[in-house]
Design an enzyme around this catalytic site. Structure first.
Site, PDB file in Angstrom:
ATOM      1  N   ASP A   1       0.898  -1.144   0.000  1.00  0.00           N
ATOM      2  CA  ASP A   1       0.000   0.000   0.000  1.00  0.00           C
ATOM      3  C   ASP A   1       0.936   1.192   0.000  1.00  0.00           C
ATOM      4  O   ASP A   1       1.549   1.510   1.025  1.00  0.00           O
ATOM      5  CB  ASP A   1      -0.887   0.020   1.248  1.00  0.00           C
ATOM      6  CG  ASP A   1      -1.875   1.171   1.180  1.00  0.00           C
ATOM      7  OD1 ASP A   1      -1.498   2.248   0.695  1.00  0.00           O
ATOM      8  OD2 ASP A   1      -3.029   0.999   1.604  1.00  0.00           O
ATOM      9  N   HIS A   2       1.066   1.843  -1.154  1.00  0.00           N
ATOM     10  CA  HIS A   2       2.169   2.803  -1.262  1.00  0.00           C
ATOM     11  C   HIS A   2       2.010   4.002  -0.337  1.00  0.00           C
ATOM     12  O   HIS A   2       2.982   4.694  -0.068  1.00  0.00           O
ATOM     13  CB  HIS A   2       2.400   3.216  -2.721  1.00  0.00           C
ATOM     14  CG  HIS A   2       1.342   4.090  -3.290  1.00  0.00           C
ATOM     15  ND1 HIS A   2       0.249   3.593  -3.946  1.00  0.00           N
ATOM     16  CD2 HIS A   2       1.217   5.436  -3.312  1.00  0.00           C
ATOM     17  CE1 HIS A   2      -0.506   4.594  -4.330  1.00  0.00           C
ATOM     18  NE2 HIS A   2       0.045   5.721  -3.968  1.00  0.00           N
TER      19      HIS A   2
ATOM     20  N   HIS B   1      -5.856   2.636   1.258  1.00  0.00           N
ATOM     21  CA  HIS B   1      -5.113   3.830   1.692  1.00  0.00           C
ATOM     22  C   HIS B   1      -5.743   4.526   2.907  1.00  0.00           C
ATOM     23  O   HIS B   1      -5.067   4.821   3.889  1.00  0.00           O
ATOM     24  CB  HIS B   1      -5.022   4.854   0.557  1.00  0.00           C
ATOM     25  CG  HIS B   1      -4.429   4.305  -0.698  1.00  0.00           C
ATOM     26  ND1 HIS B   1      -3.402   3.393  -0.693  1.00  0.00           N
ATOM     27  CD2 HIS B   1      -4.705   4.535  -2.001  1.00  0.00           C
ATOM     28  CE1 HIS B   1      -3.075   3.097  -1.941  1.00  0.00           C
ATOM     29  NE2 HIS B   1      -3.860   3.766  -2.746  1.00  0.00           N
TER      30      HIS B   1
HETATM   31  P1  NAP Z   1      -1.066  -2.018 -17.076  1.00  0.00           P
HETATM   32  O1  NAP Z   1      -0.483  -0.725 -17.530  1.00  0.00           O
HETATM   33  O2  NAP Z   1      -2.309  -2.504 -17.701  1.00  0.00           O
HETATM   34  O3  NAP Z   1       0.071  -3.114 -17.249  1.00  0.00           O
HETATM   35  C1  NAP Z   1      -0.155  -4.474 -17.064  1.00  0.00           C
HETATM   36  C2  NAP Z   1       1.154  -5.190 -17.302  1.00  0.00           C
HETATM   37  O4  NAP Z   1       0.952  -6.589 -17.086  1.00  0.00           O
HETATM   38  C3  NAP Z   1       1.689  -5.050 -18.712  1.00  0.00           C
HETATM   39  O5  NAP Z   1       3.098  -5.040 -18.671  1.00  0.00           O
HETATM   40  C4  NAP Z   1       1.198  -6.329 -19.400  1.00  0.00           C
HETATM   41  O6  NAP Z   1       1.981  -6.601 -20.528  1.00  0.00           O
HETATM   42  C5  NAP Z   1       1.401  -7.307 -18.240  1.00  0.00           C
HETATM   43  N1  NAP Z   1       0.604  -8.515 -18.339  1.00  0.00           N
HETATM   44  C6  NAP Z   1      -0.738  -8.625 -18.515  1.00  0.00           C
HETATM   45  N2  NAP Z   1      -1.094  -9.920 -18.555  1.00  0.00           N
HETATM   46  C7  NAP Z   1       0.032 -10.642 -18.384  1.00  0.00           C
HETATM   47  C8  NAP Z   1       0.309 -12.021 -18.327  1.00  0.00           C
HETATM   48  N3  NAP Z   1      -0.650 -12.948 -18.473  1.00  0.00           N
HETATM   49  N4  NAP Z   1       1.583 -12.408 -18.121  1.00  0.00           N
HETATM   50  C9  NAP Z   1       2.587 -11.508 -17.989  1.00  0.00           C
HETATM   51  N5  NAP Z   1       2.375 -10.187 -18.030  1.00  0.00           N
HETATM   52  C10 NAP Z   1       1.122  -9.759 -18.233  1.00  0.00           C
HETATM   53  O7  NAP Z   1      -1.334  -2.021 -15.516  1.00  0.00           O
HETATM   54  P2  NAP Z   1      -0.656  -1.081 -14.407  1.00  0.00           P
HETATM   55  O8  NAP Z   1      -1.379   0.201 -14.374  1.00  0.00           O
HETATM   56  O9  NAP Z   1       0.810  -1.079 -14.581  1.00  0.00           O
HETATM   57  O10 NAP Z   1      -1.057  -1.847 -13.066  1.00  0.00           O
HETATM   58  C11 NAP Z   1      -0.405  -3.018 -12.644  1.00  0.00           C
HETATM   59  C12 NAP Z   1      -0.898  -3.396 -11.244  1.00  0.00           C
HETATM   60  O11 NAP Z   1      -0.575  -2.338 -10.360  1.00  0.00           O
HETATM   61  C13 NAP Z   1      -2.405  -3.605 -11.141  1.00  0.00           C
HETATM   62  O12 NAP Z   1      -2.656  -4.591 -10.142  1.00  0.00           O
HETATM   63  C14 NAP Z   1      -2.903  -2.258 -10.633  1.00  0.00           C
HETATM   64  O13 NAP Z   1      -4.115  -2.376  -9.935  1.00  0.00           O
HETATM   65  C15 NAP Z   1      -1.755  -1.883  -9.715  1.00  0.00           C
HETATM   66  N6  NAP Z   1      -1.636  -0.444  -9.496  1.00  0.00           N
HETATM   67  C16 NAP Z   1      -1.406   0.393 -10.537  1.00  0.00           C
HETATM   68  C17 NAP Z   1      -1.286   1.751 -10.292  1.00  0.00           C
HETATM   69  C18 NAP Z   1      -0.995   2.721 -11.414  1.00  0.00           C
HETATM   70  O14 NAP Z   1      -0.921   3.914 -11.141  1.00  0.00           O
HETATM   71  N7  NAP Z   1      -0.829   2.280 -12.638  1.00  0.00           N
HETATM   72  C19 NAP Z   1      -1.406   2.261  -8.991  1.00  0.00           C
HETATM   73  C20 NAP Z   1      -1.626   1.363  -7.945  1.00  0.00           C
HETATM   74  C21 NAP Z   1      -1.737   0.020  -8.208  1.00  0.00           C
HETATM   75  P3  NAP Z   1       1.465  -7.579 -21.715  1.00  0.00           P
HETATM   76  O15 NAP Z   1       0.073  -7.174 -22.041  1.00  0.00           O
HETATM   77  O16 NAP Z   1       2.450  -7.372 -22.830  1.00  0.00           O
HETATM   78  O17 NAP Z   1       1.535  -8.953 -21.169  1.00  0.00           O
END
Ligand code: NAP
Length: 497
Positions: free
Chosen positions: A185-186, A248
């Protein structure tokens, strides 16, 4: 490479490690995780014997990956903090692997790459949708990749409710011991949150005041000006209650309200946080209308610029009833806090971007000076936009008359320490590598948080009312003001700043 102007306090040097990012091409990796690791590297915290392997399904070479990182990640490193030499040295440690986390066969290549570093700390950071976590952990185990020195970091949100969170935790728990699981939880990695711990437990003056006899009400606000920012599909499945309050806001509440732990050890702190979560008074159906408000933004303006309403954002169904705003009156059933309301509030497209905890102390018992009811001692712990702590004291206004008004003693960290503040992810990533669990959520904490959240969600469903509209660029629906004025208080932005 150590630059005294930018380095933090003396760094704890790290053991050798391999850090494997599932989701290595994703938004979080580019925006937060890789810049955080670059900063720690530039400050010489990890110098040798380490590598980062970005993992995703996209087919690309290492060079393509480095190009992607250069293109997408560098923009999130502020100009003054970018050092071309350090950056080149940093990216030399990056690798890429095409791997579908759901396919067991794809793990053979990962195993091959890790085969000569079985003694190293190994961190699997799962920055993908939580629905993949169970299968990824099973595949890691089946490929023989889980060593005693292995840790897994789980991104939020862990599930959509208590049952789905249980399922994920159960599956991950079959592969990893609790000491190996880092639920992130950042907000807990923010410098000010740790300062709240320092303030409470490093000073003797606050503890006697930190209770119902001296504190009138507490307000915790996390307000964003942004909308769904291209993540509409994700957001619409979760909404503000699951995305912000369950983690949070409740974590901030825990740090603020917990009893002094016997030490800073992970379990000592987390035991106390758990007691807070278990002391939360359930919000039953009959109190849903008086103790909670949910809202959804309509078109409006942010900083003078017109923005669309939630239902007109990309990826949002035209009839969505997902809330983008929540206000809740929470109460703790224990000796320290009985009768003290904790007002929690979060929303998108609000008037200002601010995250803060406001502690309003009770007025003096007998007023001999002309002080208005809304003025008094107040402690404000700000997490955003700048991290600062302000203590408001009543002082005399210079002049002939005996007029008093609140003036803040501002702890200006930037001025005092003249140092760049670490981003939350810098600390949390280093802690995961070092195996320090204090700032990560334990399984029972998460369960207790969902146990309190689920009935609110169920109550809203049973009520069947749509969320209340509010114009983008405001402080939310008027009902959120009523929630607090009904008790005779006001949100901080309505009182003195
Ligand atoms: P995102 O931009 O949609 O990225 C998802 C990543 O996962 C991509 O690199 C995708 O690449 C990879 N991926 C998807 N399916 C996969 C699979 N089967 N095997 C391996 N890699 C796979 O999502 P994000 O925003 O970075 O968020 C990631 C996590 O962090 C989520 O749980 C989100 O709730 C959490 N989070 C994000 C934020 C934020 O600000 N972004 C903040 C807090 C928490 P490919 O499609 O090429 O596989």
């Amino acid at each position: 490479m150590q630059d005294p102007k930018v380095s933090g306090s003396p760094n704890t040097s790290l053991q050798e490690f391999d850090l494997i990012f599932f989701g290595g091409t994703g938004d979080l990796a580019m925006r937060k995780l890789l810049p955080a690791l670059y900063n720690r590297f530039r400050d010489s915290q990890h110098t040798q014997g380490w590598r980062i392997i970005g993992v995703a399904r996209q087919d690309m070479s290492r060079d393509d990956y480095l190009n992607l990182v250069n293109e997408h990640c560098r923009q999130f490193i502020p100009h003054g903090e970018f050092d071309a030499v350090a950056w080149t040295a940093f990216t030399a440690h990056l690798e890429y692997l095409k791997l579908d986390g759901l396919l067991a066969d794809d793990y053979a290549e990962l195993a091959r790459r890790l085969q000569h570093s079985t003694d190293r700390v190994r961190v699997f950071y799962l920055s993908t949708a939580a629905s993949l976590f169970a299968q990824i952990c099973q595949n890691l185990s089946a490929a023989g990749l889980v060593t005693p020195q292995t840790r897994v970091v789980l991104e939020k949100p862990l599930g959509r409710d208590r049952a789905s969170s249980f399922e994920i935790n159960e599956a991950v728990g079959k592969i990893f011991e609790e000491r190996q699981i880092f639920r992130i939880d950042h907000y807990l990695g923010k410098e000010t949150v740790q300062n709240l711990i320092a303030l409470r437990f490093g000073n003797s003056i606050f503890e006697p005041l930190w209770r119902r006899s001296n504190i009138q009400d507490v307000q915790i606000t996390i307000a964003e000006t942004v909308g769904v920012e291209g993540r509409g599909e994700y957001y619409d499945r979760y909404g503000a209650l699951r995305d912000m309050v369950q983690n949070h806001l409740l974590q901030l509440l825990c740090i603020l309200a917990m009893e002094p732990p016997s030490s800073i050890d992970p379990d000592a702190v987390r035991d106390e946080k758990l007691k807070v979560l278990r002391a939360l008074k359930p919000i039953t159906m009959d109190a849903i209308k008086t103790k909670t408000v949910r809202g959804q933004y309509r078109a409006g303006a942010i900083d003078g610029k017109a923005v669309p309403g939630y239902l007109n954002e990309d990826g949002i169904p035209a009839d969505s009833s997902t809330e983008t705003f929540v206000a809740i009156k929470a109460e703790l059933e224990n000796w320290r806090w009985s009768g003290v309301p904790f007002y929690l509030r979060t929303g998108k497209r609000m008037q200002e971007r601010v995250a803060e905890i406001v502690i309003n102390f009770r007025p003096v018992p007998h007023a001999i000076l002309p002080v208005s009811a809304s003025e008094g001692n107040r402690l404000v712990i700000r997490l955003q936009p700048d991290e600062e702590v302000m203590l408001y004291l009543m002082v005399k206004v210079p002049g002939a008359e005996m007029k008093v008004r609140p003036v803040d003693l501002n702890l200006d960290f930037k001025q005092e320490f003249k140092t760049r503040q670490w981003d939350a992810y810098e600390r949390l990533l280093m802690d995961a590598i070092l195996g320090k669990l204090t700032l990560f959520m334990r399984r029972d904490e998460l369960d207790a948080a969902w146990r309190w959240i689920d009935p609110i969600r169920d109550g809203w469903d049973a009520l069947g009312e749509p969320p209340k509209g509010y114009a983008a660029g405001t402080w939310g629906p008027t009902a959120a003001s009523t929630l607090i004025t009904r008790d005779g208080f006001t949100w901080r932005e309505d009182g003195y700043q």
